[in-house]
Design a protein around this motif. Structure first.
Motif, PDB file in Angstrom:
ATOM      1  N   PRO A 196       0.827  -1.212   0.000  1.00 23.00           N
ATOM      2  CA  PRO A 196       0.000   0.000   0.000  1.00 23.00           C
ATOM      3  C   PRO A 196       0.866   1.268   0.000  1.00 23.00           C
ATOM      4  CG  PRO A 196      -0.020  -1.020   2.171  1.00 23.00           C
ATOM      5  CD  PRO A 196       0.721  -1.951   1.255  1.00 23.00           C
ATOM      6  N   VAL A 197       0.273   2.357  -0.461  1.00 24.72           N
ATOM      7  CA  VAL A 197       0.912   3.671  -0.414  1.00 24.72           C
ATOM      8  C   VAL A 197       0.174   4.520   0.609  1.00 24.72           C
ATOM      9  CG1 VAL A 197       1.791   3.626  -2.784  1.00 24.72           C
ATOM     10  CG2 VAL A 197      -0.515   4.488  -2.345  1.00 24.72           C
ATOM     11  N   GLU A 198       0.813   5.607   1.014  1.00 24.52           N
ATOM     12  CA  GLU A 198       0.199   6.553   1.946  1.00 24.52           C
ATOM     13  C   GLU A 198       0.070   7.900   1.265  1.00 24.52           C
ATOM     14  OE1 GLU A 198       2.557   6.731   5.477  1.00 24.52           O
ATOM     15  OE2 GLU A 198       2.080   4.667   6.058  1.00 24.52           O
ATOM     16  N   LEU A 199      -0.964   8.653   1.656  1.00 24.92           N
ATOM     17  CA  LEU A 199      -1.078  10.014   1.155  1.00 24.92           C
ATOM     18  C   LEU A 199       0.088  10.828   1.685  1.00 24.92           C
ATOM     19  CD1 LEU A 199      -4.833  11.111   1.393  1.00 24.92           C
ATOM     20  CD2 LEU A 199      -3.435  10.892  -0.661  1.00 24.92           C
ATOM     21  N   ASN A 200       0.623  11.671   0.833  1.00 26.21           N
ATOM     22  CA  ASN A 200       1.758  12.498   1.204  1.00 26.21           C
ATOM     23  C   ASN A 200       1.390  13.958   0.912  1.00 26.21           C
ATOM     24  OD1 ASN A 200       4.309  14.050   0.219  1.00 26.21           O
ATOM     25  ND2 ASN A 200       5.086  12.384   1.512  1.00 26.21           N
ATOM     26  N   ALA A 201       1.501  14.821   1.911  1.00 24.28           N
ATOM     27  CA  ALA A 201       1.106  16.221   1.777  1.00 24.28           C
ATOM     28  C   ALA A 201       1.890  16.933   0.677  1.00 24.28           C
ATOM     29  CB  ALA A 201       1.272  16.944   3.108  1.00 24.28           C
ATOM     30  N   GLN A 202       3.171  16.630   0.550  1.00 26.38           N
ATOM     31  CA  GLN A 202       3.978  17.283  -0.481  1.00 26.38           C
ATOM     32  C   GLN A 202       3.545  16.841  -1.877  1.00 26.38           C
ATOM     33  OE1 GLN A 202       7.470  15.818   1.421  1.00 26.38           O
ATOM     34  NE2 GLN A 202       8.169  17.875   1.987  1.00 26.38           N
ATOM     35  N   LEU A 203       3.272  15.557  -2.031  1.00 28.00           N
ATOM     36  CA  LEU A 203       2.806  15.074  -3.330  1.00 28.00           C
ATOM     37  C   LEU A 203       1.403  15.587  -3.633  1.00 28.00           C
ATOM     38  CD1 LEU A 203       4.187  11.408  -3.295  1.00 28.00           C
ATOM     39  CD2 LEU A 203       5.168  13.436  -4.420  1.00 28.00           C
ATOM     40  N   ASN A 204       0.567  15.747  -2.596  1.00 32.29           N
ATOM     41  CA  ASN A 204      -0.744  16.375  -2.789  1.00 32.29           C
ATOM     42  C   ASN A 204      -0.570  17.796  -3.312  1.00 32.29           C
ATOM     43  OD1 ASN A 204      -2.305  14.196  -1.924  1.00 32.29           O
ATOM     44  ND2 ASN A 204      -2.519  14.971   0.160  1.00 32.29           N
ATOM     45  N   ALA A 205       0.389  18.537  -2.751  1.00 33.50           N
ATOM     46  CA  ALA A 205       0.629  19.913  -3.183  1.00 33.50           C
ATOM     47  C   ALA A 205       1.097  19.963  -4.637  1.00 33.50           C
ATOM     48  CB  ALA A 205       1.650  20.580  -2.264  1.00 33.50           C
ATOM     49  N   ALA A 206       2.004  19.062  -5.011  1.00 32.48           N
ATOM     50  CA  ALA A 206       2.469  19.021  -6.398  1.00 32.48           C
ATOM     51  C   ALA A 206       1.308  18.681  -7.339  1.00 32.48           C
ATOM     52  CB  ALA A 206       3.592  17.998  -6.550  1.00 32.48           C
ATOM     53  N   SER A 207       0.428  17.773  -6.911  1.00 31.84           N
ATOM     54  CA  SER A 207      -0.739  17.392  -7.718  1.00 31.84           C
ATOM     55  C   SER A 207      -1.692  18.565  -7.882  1.00 31.84           C
ATOM     56  CB  SER A 207      -1.467  16.218  -7.065  1.00 31.84           C
ATOM     57  OG  SER A 207      -0.655  15.079  -7.022  1.00 31.84           O
ATOM     58  N   ALA A 208      -1.955  19.279  -6.799  1.00 29.96           N
ATOM     59  CA  ALA A 208      -2.882  20.412  -6.841  1.00 29.96           C
ATOM     60  C   ALA A 208      -2.362  21.521  -7.753  1.00 29.96           C
ATOM     61  CB  ALA A 208      -3.117  20.944  -5.429  1.00 29.96           C
ATOM     62  N   THR A 209      -1.069  21.796  -7.651  1.00 34.65           N
ATOM     63  CA  THR A 209      -0.461  22.822  -8.498  1.00 34.65           C
ATOM     64  C   THR A 209      -0.640  22.479  -9.968  1.00 34.65           C
ATOM     65  OG1 THR A 209       1.164  23.397  -6.824  1.00 34.65           O
ATOM     66  CG2 THR A 209       1.729  23.949  -9.100  1.00 34.65           C
ATOM     67  N   HIS A 210      -0.399  21.224 -10.304  1.00 34.90           N
ATOM     68  CA  HIS A 210      -0.491  20.844 -11.712  1.00 34.90           C
ATOM     69  C   HIS A 210      -1.939  20.797 -12.200  1.00 34.90           C
ATOM     70  CE1 HIS A 210       0.976  19.686 -15.516  1.00 34.90           C
ATOM     71  NE2 HIS A 210       0.339  18.524 -15.506  1.00 34.90           N
ATOM     72  N   ALA A 211      -2.859  20.354 -11.359  1.00 40.53           N
ATOM     73  CA  ALA A 211      -4.270  20.322 -11.766  1.00 40.53           C
ATOM     74  C   ALA A 211      -4.751  21.737 -12.119  1.00 40.53           C
ATOM     75  CB  ALA A 211      -5.121  19.713 -10.662  1.00 40.53           C
ATOM     76  N   ARG A 212      -4.427  22.709 -11.271  1.00 40.52           N
ATOM     77  CA  ARG A 212      -4.812  24.104 -11.559  1.00 40.52           C
ATOM     78  C   ARG A 212      -4.136  24.602 -12.835  1.00 40.52           C
ATOM     79  NH1 ARG A 212      -4.315  24.372  -6.065  1.00 40.52           N
ATOM     80  NH2 ARG A 212      -2.205  25.189  -6.182  1.00 40.52           N
ATOM     81  N   ASP A 213      -2.861  24.260 -12.986  1.00 43.57           N
ATOM     82  CA  ASP A 213      -2.120  24.737 -14.150  1.00 43.57           C
ATOM     83  C   ASP A 213      -2.649  24.137 -15.450  1.00 43.57           C
ATOM     84  OD1 ASP A 213      -0.006  26.385 -15.198  1.00 43.57           O
ATOM     85  OD2 ASP A 213       1.097  24.530 -15.606  1.00 43.57           O
ATOM     86  N   ASN A 236      -5.622  24.873 -20.354  1.00 39.92           N
ATOM     87  CA  ASN A 236      -6.734  24.220 -21.054  1.00 39.92           C
ATOM     88  C   ASN A 236      -6.261  23.045 -21.915  1.00 39.92           C
ATOM     89  OD1 ASN A 236      -9.476  23.861 -21.568  1.00 39.92           O
ATOM     90  ND2 ASN A 236      -9.340  24.985 -23.490  1.00 39.92           N
ATOM     91  N   ARG A 237      -5.379  22.245 -21.319  1.00 44.62           N
ATOM     92  CA  ARG A 237      -4.963  21.018 -21.985  1.00 44.62           C
ATOM     93  C   ARG A 237      -4.362  20.057 -20.955  1.00 44.62           C
ATOM     94  NH1 ARG A 237       0.274  22.598 -25.670  1.00 44.62           N
ATOM     95  NH2 ARG A 237       1.360  23.794 -24.084  1.00 44.62           N
ATOM     96  N   PRO A 238      -4.711  18.775 -21.092  1.00 41.88           N
ATOM     97  CA  PRO A 238      -4.156  17.780 -20.184  1.00 41.88           C
ATOM     98  C   PRO A 238      -2.803  17.290 -20.695  1.00 41.88           C
ATOM     99  CG  PRO A 238      -5.799  16.762 -21.584  1.00 41.88           C
ATOM    100  CD  PRO A 238      -5.733  18.213 -21.957  1.00 41.88           C
ATOM    101  N   TRP A 239      -1.754  17.750 -20.032  1.00 43.91           N
ATOM    102  CA  TRP A 239      -0.432  17.242 -20.370  1.00 43.91           C
ATOM    103  C   TRP A 239       0.460  17.379 -19.159  1.00 43.91           C
ATOM    104  CZ3 TRP A 239       3.613  20.116 -23.684  1.00 43.91           C
ATOM    105  CH2 TRP A 239       3.693  21.452 -23.340  1.00 43.91           C
ATOM    106  N   HIS A 240       1.619  16.772 -19.224  1.00 39.02           N
ATOM    107  CA  HIS A 240       2.457  16.636 -18.035  1.00 39.02           C
ATOM    108  C   HIS A 240       3.400  17.807 -17.778  1.00 39.02           C
ATOM    109  CE1 HIS A 240       1.116  12.593 -17.071  1.00 39.02           C
ATOM    110  NE2 HIS A 240       1.137  12.352 -18.368  1.00 39.02           N
ATOM    111  N   PHE A 241       3.398  18.811 -18.647  1.00 37.41           N
ATOM    112  CA  PHE A 241       4.306  19.935 -18.461  1.00 37.41           C
ATOM    113  C   PHE A 241       3.555  21.169 -17.999  1.00 37.41           C
ATOM    114  CE2 PHE A 241       6.477  16.980 -21.166  1.00 37.41           C
ATOM    115  CZ  PHE A 241       7.716  16.913 -20.547  1.00 37.41           C
ATOM    116  N   GLY A 242       4.161  21.894 -17.073  1.00 38.75           N
ATOM    117  CA  GLY A 242       3.552  23.104 -16.547  1.00 38.75           C
ATOM    118  C   GLY A 242       3.667  24.259 -17.520  1.00 38.75           C
TER     119      GLY A 242
END
Length: 169
Positions: free
Chosen positions: A65-82, A87-93
């Protein structure tokens, strides 16, 4: 009292007649999706529902199993907003950053293992199902070297959701 029960029963039956038992269907004959609206207070419940689902899939695949990680949550949130801003789903900011750059920026000391993204109107569980149907995103989710997970999203006013899941080890 009997009269009151009768009135309540008639009211319930009258209201149930107003419910559309034939949902709207699309050109493919399938019911049209309902808008999945995420409320501000739903963050923890959604993140832990996703964590539980990911860990159930990992267990079935023989991964720890994995655990939620606050830092990885922050990186995920930043990219979702970006992604929404771009207006495109891709892996680069929008600043040219890679997933590895974003994980480093938030101070994650572990190893970046992978990122999955999606642009959809679907729930997190439907999105996870779509990710599991794809070899590359399934590999990220089931990575046996992953120990931490970040998961976040950005929902636009029109209901579109930009999902990001990051795995670290």
């Amino acid at each position: 009292m009997l009269r009151l029960i009768g009135l309540v029963l008639i009211s319930v039956l009258s209201l149930s007649a107003c419910v559309d038992s034939n949902p709207a269907v699309g050109p493919d004959g399938k019911p049209l999706p309902k808008l999945y609206r995420i409320r501000a207070g739903d963050t923890s419940a959604i993140q832990y529902r996703m964590l539980d689902s990911v860990n159930a899939l990992r267990q079935a695949a023989g991964s720890a199993p994995v655990e939620l990680n606050a830092q990885l949550n922050a990186a995920s949130a930043t990219h979702a907003r970006d992604m929404s801003v771009q207006n495109r789903p891709w892996h680069f900011g929008s600043d040219g950053s890679s997933p590895m750059d974003r994980v480093k920026r938030v101070g994650y000391a572990g190893e970046f293992r992978g990122e999955t993204i999606s642009e959809t109107y679907e729930t997190e569980i439907e999105t996870l199902g779509a990710w599991m149907d794809q070899t590359d995103t399934r590999r990220v989710i089931l990575d046996p070297k992953a120990t931490g997970m970040g998961f976040a999203w950005h929902q636009e006013p029109n209901g579109k959701i930009w999902w990001t899941l990051v795995m670290g080890g």
